[in-house]
Design a protein around this motif. Structure first.
Motif, mmCIF file in Angstrom:
data_model
loop_
_atom_site.group_PDB
_atom_site.id
_atom_site.type_symbol
_atom_site.label_atom_id
_atom_site.label_comp_id
_atom_site.label_asym_id
_atom_site.label_seq_id
_atom_site.Cartn_x
_atom_site.Cartn_y
_atom_site.Cartn_z
ATOM 1 N N PHE A 1 -8.519 -17.374 22.793
ATOM 2 C CA PHE A 1 -7.923 -17.144 24.120
ATOM 3 C C PHE A 1 -7.401 -15.640 24.281
ATOM 4 N N PRO B 1 -12.405 -16.961 34.382
ATOM 5 C CA PRO B 1 -11.702 -17.238 33.231
ATOM 6 C C PRO B 1 -10.442 -18.167 33.687
ATOM 7 N N ASP C 1 -8.459 -19.697 28.805
ATOM 8 C CA ASP C 1 -9.198 -18.426 28.431
ATOM 9 C C ASP C 1 -8.222 -17.171 28.360
#
Lengths: 350, 350
Positions: free
Chosen positions: B133, B169, B216
């Motif tokens: 991430f 995301p 993310d």
């Protein structure tokens, strides 16, 4: 007698009741507080033979509720009733895995802060390479002024004298670098206060080096402490996942890993928050122990045992007396320092 | 050409020079900036055959120096000269393992912020169970207002579109609990902004669950991000120490551990910050890559390679164009939200 909040925690009430029963089987007297219909189904048939007393309430404070509002609007909840029991002397300590914000607010309003304490803080021992360090605050106060941080250091100092007998515990201020100019505005101010205090202040510490036994007390605000604590738990879990994932590719690797099972168990045990099961709220008049929201029955059992040890050793009583003497001295010290820093800043600006 | 600050870092200049030479052997053109007497002894005899150009400076900014003052008083330092080279177009990117505060200040004053950006942020990919991430900020801004955090989310959103091609995301706000009322004052405000934005905001995330591929982009202030990053590094190191310590007690255990060597290497590699070697400063006009202060030659080599890839893929150029379009839309959006929240609060108070 330990007052146990049966309604708080992700696995409440069954895990709490089970944990409390297990602790009672070790002879720990418990005042179990919860909604009648929620807790009675989980009680074993022989519970009458154990040192357990039940107290029923009609309300429960949920994890997602706003703390202050919940305490105000739910006087008949397990947290409020448990705190009252401690304040009135029916129980000696309060234990909860529930909404920690609500526990904090109830502690302040029902049990009461120690005189001179700005903000009570939650402290816990975290593992280092060969020992552990005491970290506070790990979640009670998210926005901390420099004088709160400074007082956390004094509380950590006093608690380590009581709990571990360390006369001059090494105190570190958690920051993003060693240099005095590193840190948020409040951390930098706290650095100045600590530098001029009588405490054994070793300066700013980085979270990377805490495992190396360089420090006895780590001071930070509750937001940062909480993130650090949870990062430790998270990364340990991720690493064990990785090992399993890596070993999946070959059966030989799986065998090798199996051979090391004992070792992994030992490591897991060291990282295991359920092994202690509770953290102590410092700065209030009576012992309050906060457990992890996700605690299972074993964690609850260990948490209650931890609470019982605190009570047996009269840790909070001794701590409160010691802290009072420190605050009488150091509180004025803090003011002196503040004035010093202010006049210095004033002088710089001129 | 990558401008490399040879004077910055705990192991400077020798580790930097070695790393730069190693990167140059892979064909990466480098402008190495440092004090003549410090870097020339570390150059190999065949350095003339490599795509390396030297630029000498007379000053170096130390790790413990106050950033703003250092930039002001040392115009002839490697950081200032390197930034100038990038601003003037002699080099395309700047790479440094030195005083990151000074790098930030120099970036803003010499390379320049993108229009509309409140604060540039340092972002890096951190490992999760099966992927990674993107976390920002990890150290550039310690005291962050809600609108900075909100803009970090926009920057993370834009960067993941460019770097990983993820269209929407998942963005998480790092806090001490999932509930919207959790977090510091600024985090709570940022939650409100994000909730009302067009971003794919999944709410507050706890650092414990970041390993589980649920997000993310993780947004936090630079102080918290830095503590989280360093906790990850620290706890991984401590766990490996524990394994060694546990295994010391018996030779069978040592053998078992040895059998798993390959596995441990794989895990170490996943946690290894030297494998990437650099983090990107987002929100300035040209690529600036910051490396860990304790970087060794291998980390520097990998960091320069990372910088080169950023340049080759024109990541920063594309990111800046994309961010500009977002800010044109979302900047106004943020203001709208602010007014909404304000009017709501005003209404509540009435």
């Amino acid at each position: 007698m330990i007052a146990v909040d049966a309604m708080g925690g992700d696995q409440a009430p069954h895990a709490i009741v089970q944990g409390a029963i297990a602790a009672a089987r070790h002879g720990i007297p418990i005042l179990l507080i919860g909604q009648q219909e929620a807790i009675t189904p989980h009680l074993p048939s022989d519970w009458h033979t154990l040192p357990i007393k039940l107290e029923f309430c009609t309300d429960a404070i949920l994890m997602e509720e706003d703390p202050s509002r919940a305490i105000r609007t739910k006087p008949n909840s397990s947290i409020v009733k448990g705190m009252r029991a401690v304040a009135q002397g029916t129980a000696t300590a309060f234990f909860s895995a529930g909404n920690s914000g609500a526990v904090l607010v109830a502690s302040i309003f029902i049990i009461g802060r120690l005189p001179g304490v700005f903000r009570p803080a939650i402290g816990t021992f975290l593992p280092s390479r060969t020992s552990s360090f005491f970290c506070l605050d790990i979640g009670a106060n998210v926005d901390c002024k420099a004088q709160y941080l400074y007082q956390f250091a004094i509380m950590g100092h006093a608690y380590l004298q009581i709990a571990k007998g360390i006369v001059h515990p090494r105190i570190g201020l958690l920051s993003n670098g060693h240099e005095p100019y590193k840190g948020s505005i409040e951390v930098k101010k706290a650095y100045d206060y600590l530098k001029q205090s009588d405490l054994n202040f070793i300066g700013n510490v980085e979270s990377r080096e805490l495992g190396e036994d360089i420090v006895d007390v780590v001071v930070c605000d509750g937001f940062v402490g909480n993130v650090m604590l949870k990062t430790m738990q998270g990364i340990a879990r991720t690493m064990f996942h990785w090992m399993k994932d890596e070993a999946k590719s070959s059966w030989i690797q799986r065998c090798f890993l199996w051979l090391n099972q004992g070792l992994f168990k030992a490591i897991k045990h060291r990282m295991d928050y359920t092994a202690i099961g509770g953290a102590l709220l410092l700065g209030v008049n009576h012992p309050v122990i906060v457990a992890h929201g996700s605690s299972d029955a074993r964690a609850i059992e260990n948490g209650i045992k931890f609470a019982y040890r605190i009570v047996q050793e009269e840790q909070v009583k001794k701590f409160n007396i010691l802290l009072k003497s420190f605050l009488d001295d150091n509180h004025t010290l803090a003011n002196v320092i503040k004035q010093k820093v202010r006049s210095l800043l004033h002088w710089r600006q001129r």
